[in-house]
Write an enzyme that holds these catalytic residues in place. Structure first.
Site, PDB file in Angstrom:
ATOM      1  CE  LYS A 234      -3.406   2.917   0.784  1.00  0.00           C
ATOM      2  NZ  LYS A 234      -4.546   3.259  -0.020  1.00  0.00           N
TER       3      LYS A 234
ATOM      4  CE  LYS B  77      -3.213   7.511   7.124  1.00  0.00           C
ATOM      5  NZ  LYS B  77      -3.756   6.268   6.643  1.00  0.00           N
TER       6      LYS B  77
END
Ligand code: NAD
Length: 300
Positions: free
Chosen positions: A179, A247
């Site tokens: 990811k 993030k």
């Protein structure tokens, strides 16, 4: 790719019904699964109520009698709290149960959480997703999983209700590694798109025509197809917030630093998003990076 279908009746506790969680819950229910949801936010609960979802008043009631716990939360501390914190899954789920964390969090964080849950014989899969809200609504997410082969085999039928590309990437944490690679590319692709639009705009070109033209050639991309129209419409609404993109770039940056890797594209995309956040765009969609190019090029 076809995936095994869930063998009903499976009861799913779903924690974190935000932008992504809500449509994912809808798809689990469409697949015939029995879902009970929990979220801290009254607004999220109100939306679930509109959808007719079974709502738990607290974590404890959500997990009572659940076969599978799914979490879809913002960041590592939230997942840590729900899974290992006081009154969390660790003390509530029976031995032998399985947790699927679909949030995007740190790879080392999910490994530490997995080690904690393993002491009570609770299996954990990290299963972060790509495909955005569109993929969550359509049940077409790409889901990148880490964990043991046995835990993956148990999770796969449930994941099949929410996604179409479901990959067993490796051991626990490898879903997060895949990811972060995805998010690195997302950041750099958005930057490339914004830069091309800024150049064309400065030269007096037609940006709609540019987008349609580039879509048919080697520069065509998911970004151009899905976020290009939002950039051109000056629509900053999220989708995927700049804060969350930052993030994810931070997670990728930390992993790169840990291995001593200079990744200049990642550093540059991170700096551009920091610039956007410094201008108050943190809760805008990540396509609002184009505002950064407005400022850099002194055009709008
Ligand atoms: P969101 O902020 O919309 O949803 C998160 C939800 O979790 C909120 O409703 C919040 O109230 C709830 N929550 C937080 N702490 C909680 C707790 N302790 N107990 C119960 N509920 C709690 O975020 P989102 O956009 O749905 O993203 C969720 C995750 O998915 C993030 O890790 C994000 O990076 C990832 N992701 C998002 C997208 C996207 O397009 N939005 C795409 C892929 C992945």
């Amino acid at each position: 790719m076809t995936h095994p279908t869930p063998t009903a009746p499976l009861r799913i506790a779903f924690v974190g019904a935000g932008i992504m969680g809500r449509p994912m819950i809808a798809n689990l229910r469409k697949a015939g699964l029995d879902v009970i949801a929990y979220d801290l936010s009254p607004a999220a609960i109100a939306r679930l109520r509109e959808d007719g979802v079974d709502i738990a008043p607290d974590l404890k009631s959500a997990m009572a009698g659940a076969d599978v716990l799914i979490t879809m939360l913002p960041d590592t501390p939230h997942v840590q709290d729900v899974l290992l914190g006081e009154g969390g899954a660790f003390g509530l789920l029976p031995a032998g149960s399985i947790v699927i964390d679909m949030s995007t969090i740190s790879a080392s964080g999910i490994q530490a959480i997995g080690a904690g849950l393993a002491t009570r014989d609770i299996a954990l899969i990290d299963a972060p997703v790509s495909g955005g809200v569109k993929g969550a609504i359509g049940g077409t997410l790409s889901i990148m999983c880490g964990g043991s082969a046995e835990a993956f085999a148990r999770a796969e039928p449930v994941l099949g209700a929410m996604g179409t590309t479901i990959t067993h990437a490796g051991a626990l944490g490898m879903g997060q590694v895949f990811k972060m690679c995805n998010q690195l590319m997302v950041g750099v692709h958005i930057q490339a798109m914004c830069e091309a639009f800024a150049l064309c705009r400065a030269q007096g070109g037609d940006l709609e025509l540019l987008r349609d033209t580039l879509m048919g050639g080697a520069a065509g991309s998911w970004m151009l197809e899905n976020l290009g129209p939002q950039v051109l419409a000056r629509d900053d609404s999220a989708g995927f917030r700049i804060d969350l993109q930052l993030k994810d770039l931070r997670l990728a940056g930390e992993a790169a630093f840990e291995k001593g890797l200079p990744l200049p594209g990642l550093s540059m995309a991170t700096a551009l998003y920091l610039e956007a956040r410094a201008h108050g765009e943190g809760s805008n969609g990540n396509q609002a990076m184009f505002r950064t190019y407005d400022r850099l090029t002194n055009q709008a």
